[in-house]
Design a protein around this motif. Sequence first.
Motif, short mmCIF file in Angstrom:
data_model
loop_
_atom_site.label_atom_id
_atom_site.label_comp_id
_atom_site.label_asym_id
_atom_site.label_seq_id
_atom_site.Cartn_x
_atom_site.Cartn_y
_atom_site.Cartn_z
N LEU A 150 6.36 5.83 9.19
CA LEU A 150 6.60 4.47 9.66
C LEU A 150 5.69 3.48 8.93
N CYS A 151 4.42 3.82 8.81
CA CYS A 151 3.49 2.94 8.11
C CYS A 151 3.86 2.78 6.64
N MET A 152 4.32 3.86 6.03
CA MET A 152 4.78 3.79 4.65
C MET A 152 6.00 2.89 4.53
N ALA A 153 6.93 3.03 5.48
CA ALA A 153 8.14 2.21 5.45
C ALA A 153 7.82 0.73 5.65
N LEU A 154 6.82 0.43 6.48
CA LEU A 154 6.42 -0.96 6.73
C LEU A 154 5.49 -1.50 5.66
N ARG A 155 5.10 -0.62 4.72
CA ARG A 155 4.19 -0.97 3.63
C ARG A 155 2.81 -1.41 4.14
N LEU A 156 2.35 -0.77 5.22
CA LEU A 156 1.00 -1.03 5.69
C LEU A 156 0.01 -0.38 4.73
N ASP A 157 -1.09 -1.08 4.44
CA ASP A 157 -2.13 -0.47 3.63
C ASP A 157 -3.10 0.28 4.55
N GLN A 158 -4.14 0.87 3.96
CA GLN A 158 -5.08 1.67 4.75
C GLN A 158 -5.73 0.84 5.85
N GLY A 159 -6.12 -0.38 5.52
CA GLY A 159 -6.78 -1.22 6.51
C GLY A 159 -5.86 -1.56 7.67
N GLN A 160 -4.61 -1.86 7.36
CA GLN A 160 -3.66 -2.20 8.42
C GLN A 160 -3.30 -0.99 9.28
N ALA A 161 -3.18 0.17 8.63
CA ALA A 161 -2.91 1.40 9.38
C ALA A 161 -4.07 1.72 10.31
N ASP A 162 -5.30 1.54 9.80
CA ASP A 162 -6.48 1.78 10.62
C ASP A 162 -6.54 0.79 11.78
N GLU A 163 -6.19 -0.45 11.50
CA GLU A 163 -6.18 -1.48 12.55
C GLU A 163 -5.16 -1.11 13.64
N LEU A 164 -3.98 -0.65 13.23
CA LEU A 164 -2.96 -0.27 14.19
C LEU A 164 -3.44 0.82 15.13
N PHE A 165 -3.99 1.89 14.57
CA PHE A 165 -4.45 3.00 15.40
C PHE A 165 -5.66 2.63 16.23
N ALA A 166 -6.50 1.74 15.70
CA ALA A 166 -7.65 1.27 16.49
C ALA A 166 -7.19 0.45 17.69
N ARG A 167 -6.20 -0.42 17.47
CA ARG A 167 -5.66 -1.23 18.56
C ARG A 167 -5.04 -0.36 19.65
N LEU A 168 -4.37 0.71 19.25
CA LEU A 168 -3.70 1.59 20.21
C LEU A 168 -4.64 2.63 20.79
N ARG A 169 -5.91 2.57 20.40
CA ARG A 169 -6.95 3.44 20.93
C ARG A 169 -6.70 4.93 20.62
N TYR A 170 -6.13 5.19 19.46
CA TYR A 170 -5.93 6.58 19.07
C TYR A 170 -7.24 7.15 18.53
N ALA A 171 -7.35 8.46 18.57
CA ALA A 171 -8.59 9.14 18.17
C ALA A 171 -8.95 8.81 16.72
N THR A 172 -10.25 8.76 16.47
CA THR A 172 -10.73 8.46 15.13
C THR A 172 -10.20 9.46 14.11
N ALA A 173 -10.10 10.73 14.49
CA ALA A 173 -9.61 11.75 13.56
C ALA A 173 -8.17 11.45 13.16
N ARG A 174 -7.35 10.96 14.09
CA ARG A 174 -5.97 10.61 13.76
C ARG A 174 -5.93 9.44 12.78
N SER A 175 -6.77 8.45 13.03
CA SER A 175 -6.82 7.29 12.15
C SER A 175 -7.28 7.68 10.75
N LYS A 176 -8.27 8.54 10.68
CA LYS A 176 -8.78 8.98 9.38
C LYS A 176 -7.70 9.70 8.58
N GLN A 177 -6.94 10.55 9.26
CA GLN A 177 -5.88 11.29 8.57
C GLN A 177 -4.76 10.35 8.12
N LEU A 178 -4.39 9.40 8.98
CA LEU A 178 -3.36 8.44 8.60
C LEU A 178 -3.79 7.63 7.38
N LYS A 179 -5.03 7.16 7.38
CA LYS A 179 -5.54 6.39 6.25
C LYS A 179 -5.51 7.21 4.96
#
Length: 447
Positions: free
Chosen positions: A277-306
């Motif tokens: 989904l993030c790839m399709a929306l063309r989110l960069d690493q910072g935006q993907a990290d912001e998304l997961f941070a806003r949704l309160r997902y685990a840091t490990a998930r955010s790190k892997q997504l980035k």
Amino acid sequence: MSWSDALTRALPLLHTLESLGHESVFVGGCVRDTIMGRTLKDVDIATAASPEQVIAAFPHTIPTGLQHGTITVVHERITYEVTTFRTESAYEKFRRPAQVQFVKSLDEDLLRRDFTINSMAMRSDGSIYDPFGGQRDLREGVLRCVGDPDARLQEDALRIVRAVRFAASFDLRIAVQTWRAIMRHKHLLAHIAMERIGLEFDKMIGGSDPARAAAYLAVSGLLKHTKEPLPQLMVESAEQYKLAHEEASLQAAGNSRNALVQTMTRLESDEDRWAALCMALRLDQGQADELFARLRYATARSKQLKAVIGLHTALQVGFQLDETGRRKWIRLLLQYGKQAAQQWLRIGTAIPELVSAEAGMSNAILEKLYAWLEAVPASSIRELAVKGTDLLAISKQPSGPWLGGLLNELLHAAAAGEIPNDKQSLLRAAEAAMLHNPRSEVQEELT
């Protein structure tokens, strides 16, 4: 409709409470899913018995929600939530009831629930009690609030997002009056904790039809009303979808399929779907990290997504099947990690149009990247045949930043196939590097 093993195992709890003179029923999702022939995730029980009477009826209980009438009963090592019939009033911050009142009426208890499909009860004889037409709505493919939709959504604004999830998961259209109430009260999402929004989004993306959920979220404009702002690019993408479909009917909008989002169902893992989904929306690493941070997902998930997004971005400039391309792939593999590389390849293989459009990747290139990945003898320092203690032993020097640098250079050389990943070969390379380049300068010797 047949009894599932889950209901059969829970049936003794109903029998026990009924034998003591307390009306007791299965309620909520387990009844809905039984009618639909779906696998049950859990079994909930409602009863006229007071919390104290429930505790007295069973030998193993936990007062998990005593104030609100919920007791956890442990039966044959399985936990069940048993909740006293109740009514709710004076909701606080459009989410939690400030006051509950225990009642003896099953009808009153069912009336407090969110949607008709979740407001059915099943008795111990298998009969369904359905005072609000949940079975009819399931047959007709409708999601409808119980009673007054304005009241239901103002009581608990999270129900606004849950409506989208249920409609997508069960292929339902949202009833017109319920939809209008959603549009009237969507601003109340500002009162809902982001953790709760995150849980609902996780269920949507892992559900049977994430594209339908995305369509409803876009057409309703809900993403603009969360307590904390979501990445602007995500909100803008939803707004563009809304504008493109604003002439369609609600039903048509709900059934629309954004081709790229719809392809996410080809992926089994929720994490793969989020990355796609993030790839399709063309989110960069910072935006993907912001998304997961806003949704309160685990840091490990955010790190892997980035890591996956970073790898995807690095590969967007094109790729050639030559030695330069192989070395670039290995550098990226070591930079972002083997797990991220494997995940990106899974996504690219399942959704070739995503990586072909963004990174110019053909099937032949993806297959070659798989082969190069499998051929790498070590993708992390811990996979090297030597350890830091081995290098300290031959260096006769105290540990310091040089050690990490040397291990890293050994890793790059071994991953590229320039040095065999065996202990003696790596020690000889390390000795040569330290002999010709005192401690910190080892890159030229190894490469």
